[in-house]
Scaffold this motif. Sequence first.
Motif, mmCIF file in Angstrom:
data_model
loop_
_atom_site.group_PDB
_atom_site.id
_atom_site.type_symbol
_atom_site.label_atom_id
_atom_site.label_comp_id
_atom_site.label_asym_id
_atom_site.label_seq_id
_atom_site.Cartn_x
_atom_site.Cartn_y
_atom_site.Cartn_z
ATOM 1 N N LEU A 1 -34.443 -67.012 -57.258
ATOM 2 C CA LEU A 1 -34.318 -66.088 -58.170
ATOM 3 C C LEU A 1 -35.246 -64.919 -57.995
ATOM 4 O O LEU A 1 -34.827 -63.743 -58.262
ATOM 5 N N GLY A 2 -36.359 -65.341 -57.423
ATOM 6 C CA GLY A 2 -37.549 -64.010 -57.407
ATOM 7 C C GLY A 2 -37.711 -63.596 -55.932
ATOM 8 O O GLY A 2 -38.089 -62.563 -55.762
ATOM 9 N N GLY A 3 -37.254 -64.477 -54.896
ATOM 10 C CA GLY A 3 -37.347 -64.110 -53.607
ATOM 11 C C GLY A 3 -38.934 -64.575 -52.842
ATOM 12 O O GLY A 3 -39.489 -65.245 -53.598
ATOM 13 N N ILE A 4 -38.790 -64.801 -51.853
ATOM 14 C CA ILE A 4 -39.723 -65.512 -50.911
ATOM 15 C C ILE A 4 -41.020 -64.734 -51.135
ATOM 16 O O ILE A 4 -42.274 -65.311 -51.395
ATOM 17 N N ALA A 5 -41.041 -63.360 -51.156
ATOM 18 C CA ALA A 5 -42.371 -62.601 -51.350
ATOM 19 C C ALA A 5 -42.912 -62.925 -52.712
ATOM 20 O O ALA A 5 -44.215 -63.126 -52.884
ATOM 21 N N MET A 6 -42.225 -62.782 -53.714
ATOM 22 C CA MET A 6 -43.022 -62.998 -54.946
ATOM 23 C C MET A 6 -43.309 -64.313 -55.053
ATOM 24 O O MET A 6 -44.423 -64.598 -55.663
ATOM 25 N N THR A 7 -42.611 -65.314 -54.615
ATOM 26 C CA THR A 7 -43.155 -66.682 -54.651
ATOM 27 C C THR A 7 -44.244 -67.005 -53.920
ATOM 28 O O THR A 7 -45.197 -67.580 -54.339
ATOM 29 N N SER A 8 -44.251 -66.388 -52.953
ATOM 30 C CA SER A 8 -45.493 -66.446 -51.970
ATOM 31 C C SER A 8 -46.774 -65.790 -52.628
ATOM 32 O O SER A 8 -48.041 -66.399 -52.567
#
Length: 329
Positions: free
Chosen positions: A95-102
């Motif tokens: 939903l939010g992408g790898i960057a935001m999750t990271s």
Amino acid sequence: MRNDGRTIAGVAYGIGAGALWGLVFLAPELVPEFGPLQLTIGRYFFYGLFSLCLLAPIWHKLKPLLGRREWLALGWLALTGNVLYYILLASAVRLGGIAMTSLVIGFLPVAVTIVGSRDKGAVPLRRLIPSLALSALGAVCIGWQALAGPASESVLKQVVGLLCAVGALISWTCYAVGNSRWLMRLDHVSPHEWNMLIGVVTGAQAVLLIPLALALATESHAALAWMKLAGVAAAVAILCSMVGNALWNRMSKLLPLTLVGQMILFETLFALIYGFLWEQRLPTALEYVAFTLVVLSVVSCLAVHAQPRSNVSHAAAPPYSDAHSQKGS
């Protein structure tokens, strides 16, 4: 120092665990046709199956050592550190992408270190502030570009993804702290055996989720797609859940909780490296800065723990670790 060898070994185990755990961020990209729940069930079904096979020959020895408290702890750790965490993480990536999750998961070291600083004999939190600040700055740099850039998904999806990432952060913080403290008090069960026990319980929880996954299924998949999911799930189970967790448990026996928290940074670093390889690109200037900050954070934390101190011991009993029977209650 006499504990230098233990510290070096612990850090090496932490780096190895992070290198393997970083692979979990790629799994949703490898099988995009399947949702977070299906990925979670597949990964932990195989984790439980492999763990059961490894435990079978020694079950007669372990069974008398596990009481009600140990089984409750295993159930709680399996849920917070595996099933719930991975569902939330995979949902956040989708939903939010790898960057935001990271970015959000990158704050795990801060959360775990702050909790660990309350343990008896731990390094005072004030001495860890520089390391925590570097860690936080590195995490901000990792996700800044994605958050500042134009959103590819709707605002609602971004918000739900952010909430899932925060939930994953809370869930795994509970696991990291609880697991580290249980490993310190379980002299009668090895880290490897504890990892396999968690695997069996996690596998049982995954099986219980199958009816829910079937009820929520909205589309059918070809046999080849299911085989691909099984392959990815089995690989992640072996590399991340079994080998990665085993390395993490060995590290948790050697390092204090305030240093254990910093080791989580390597998962974020390797996840980004794998992401760059998958996208076939080099890091941006801001991402290079993030790498530098993360490395400096770990190095500064190691330096603090290497300084002579009179009462600090990685084996110090946690606040609630009163004596208990090896067989439980």
